[in-house]
Design an enzyme around this catalytic site. Structure first.
Site, mmCIF file in Angstrom:
data_model
loop_
_atom_site.group_PDB
_atom_site.id
_atom_site.type_symbol
_atom_site.label_atom_id
_atom_site.label_comp_id
_atom_site.label_asym_id
_atom_site.label_seq_id
_atom_site.Cartn_x
_atom_site.Cartn_y
_atom_site.Cartn_z
ATOM 1 N N ASP A 67 16.024 26.951 28.663
ATOM 2 C CA ASP A 67 15.648 27.366 30.011
ATOM 3 C C ASP A 67 14.519 26.512 30.582
ATOM 4 O O ASP A 67 13.921 25.689 29.880
ATOM 5 C CB ASP A 67 15.246 28.849 30.030
ATOM 6 C CG ASP A 67 14.287 29.216 28.886
ATOM 7 O OD1 ASP A 67 13.687 28.291 28.291
ATOM 8 O OD2 ASP A 67 14.122 30.408 28.609
ATOM 9 N N ASN A 136 10.999 42.592 25.708
ATOM 10 C CA ASN A 136 12.028 43.438 26.329
ATOM 11 C C ASN A 136 13.431 43.073 25.843
ATOM 12 O O ASN A 136 14.416 43.546 26.389
ATOM 13 C CB ASN A 136 11.950 43.315 27.863
ATOM 14 C CG ASN A 136 12.211 41.894 28.356
ATOM 15 O OD1 ASN A 136 12.485 40.984 27.567
ATOM 16 N ND2 ASN A 136 12.137 41.690 29.658
ATOM 17 N N HIS A 138 14.777 40.048 25.936
ATOM 18 C CA HIS A 138 15.436 38.935 26.606
ATOM 19 C C HIS A 138 15.603 37.744 25.654
ATOM 20 O O HIS A 138 14.866 37.578 24.697
ATOM 21 C CB HIS A 138 14.725 38.537 27.917
ATOM 22 C CG HIS A 138 13.466 37.757 27.763
ATOM 23 N ND1 HIS A 138 12.601 37.537 28.820
ATOM 24 C CD2 HIS A 138 12.902 37.132 26.696
ATOM 25 C CE1 HIS A 138 11.595 36.812 28.388
ATOM 26 N NE2 HIS A 138 11.742 36.551 27.104
ATOM 27 N N GLU A 143 17.531 38.441 31.244
ATOM 28 C CA GLU A 143 16.692 39.634 31.254
ATOM 29 C C GLU A 143 17.528 40.915 31.183
ATOM 30 O O GLU A 143 18.701 40.908 31.560
ATOM 31 C CB GLU A 143 15.879 39.665 32.560
ATOM 32 C CG GLU A 143 14.974 38.454 32.757
ATOM 33 C CD GLU A 143 13.685 38.533 31.952
ATOM 34 O OE1 GLU A 143 13.557 39.400 31.070
ATOM 35 O OE2 GLU A 143 12.777 37.728 32.218
HETATM 36 P P1 PGA Z 1 7.099 33.933 22.712
HETATM 37 O O1 PGA Z 1 8.254 34.128 23.781
HETATM 38 O O2 PGA Z 1 7.666 33.026 21.657
HETATM 39 O O3 PGA Z 1 5.982 33.301 23.463
HETATM 40 O O4 PGA Z 1 6.789 35.284 22.165
HETATM 41 C C1 PGA Z 1 9.533 34.466 23.366
HETATM 42 C C2 PGA Z 1 10.390 34.814 24.551
HETATM 43 O O5 PGA Z 1 9.879 35.418 25.514
HETATM 44 O O6 PGA Z 1 11.589 34.509 24.519
#
Ligand code: PGA
Length: 243
Positions: A67, A136, A138, A143
């Site tokens: 992304d 959450n 995602h 999302e």
């Molecule tokens: P993080 O993010 O590795 O900073 O916890 C993971 C994500 O939100 O996919």
């Protein structure tokens, strides 16, 4: 799903890097799907060490990032283009032509999204997809919601994700509200998937994900239950929600 629990972040990062190294040794022209965020930083550091000290050769590999924020310039330190170069690409020998990150500066973003999926297909598909997971549930910027888009697409970020990202920006207004992300169609075509989670903050979502085999768009990561070759590697504190 196969679950690996490691003592701490360092051990988690090492096991993740070992899985990537083994894939590259098995198939020097492997196609890798790559995440950003805080979780994979240790894995990238370990891969750089393997490249510098052990001669890990990534010159045949192709990469597709999951992304990128929409409407951000690539020299912004918070862009995923910047992150990937700073934390990985500038220190290993992946050929620049083999690096793919969604191009969010493109005038025709829908065409770029379609083109991104075409490029994944033409590369022969992703051999090893590495993923982080949001609090959450995602994956990338897929999302939780009513529906899930399967293709690479532009999406609105949820309030929760914008708030989680705010720690990296000067103020809330500067946090991007949209992003381009690979959809679950692209993610699920990967032949092997490695999901990483570190820290107590991820214990609840990892507990939910592994505590049920049901799928729901409310927990996008739950779709990984459909895939037959998924490894979930977590640190002990992220495994606290597991029985
Ligand atoms: P993080 O993010 O590795 O900073 O916890 C993971 C994500 O939100 O996919």
């Amino acid at each position: 799903m196969k679950v690996i629990i490691k003592k701490d972040y360092l051990e988690l990062s090492k096991v993740a890097a070992n899985i990537v190294r083994d894939e590259i040794i098995r198939k020097p022209n492997a196609v890798l799907g790559l995440p950003t965020g805080s979780t994979p930083l240790g894995m990238y550091r370990e891969l750089i060490r393997m490249h510098k000290e052990e001669g890990l050769d990534l010159s045949g590999a192709t990469t597709f990032n999951l992304d990128e924020y929409y409407g951000i310039s690539y020299d912004n330190e918070q862009s995923y283009h910047y992150y990937m170069h700073q934390n990985f690409f500038d220190h290993v020998n992946i050929k620049p032509v083999n690096i793919n990150i969604p191009d969010v500066i493109d005038d025709d973003i829908d065409r770029e999204c379609e083109e991104y999926d075409n490029r994944i297909r033409k590369s022969g598909g992703i051999d090893l997809m590495i993923l982080g997971i949001g609090h959450n549930g995602h994956i990338g910027f897929n999302e939780p919601g009513e529906e899930m888009e399967t293709r690479t697409h532009i999406t609105d970020l949820t309030k929760e994700t914008i708030e989680a990202n705010a720690r990296f920006f000067e103020n809330y207004d500067m946090v991007p509200k949209k992003a381009v992300t690979m959809g679950f169609g692209g993610i699920m075509t990967a032949r092997k998937i490695l999901l990483l989670a570190n820290g107590e903050g991820k214990a609840e979502i990892i507990g939910k994900l592994l505590g049920s085999s049901k799928i729901s768009t409310r927990i996008p990561a739950s779709f990984l239950h459909i895939h037959s070759n998924v490894i979930v590697a977590v640190s002990e504190d992220a495994a606290k929600g597991l029985r």
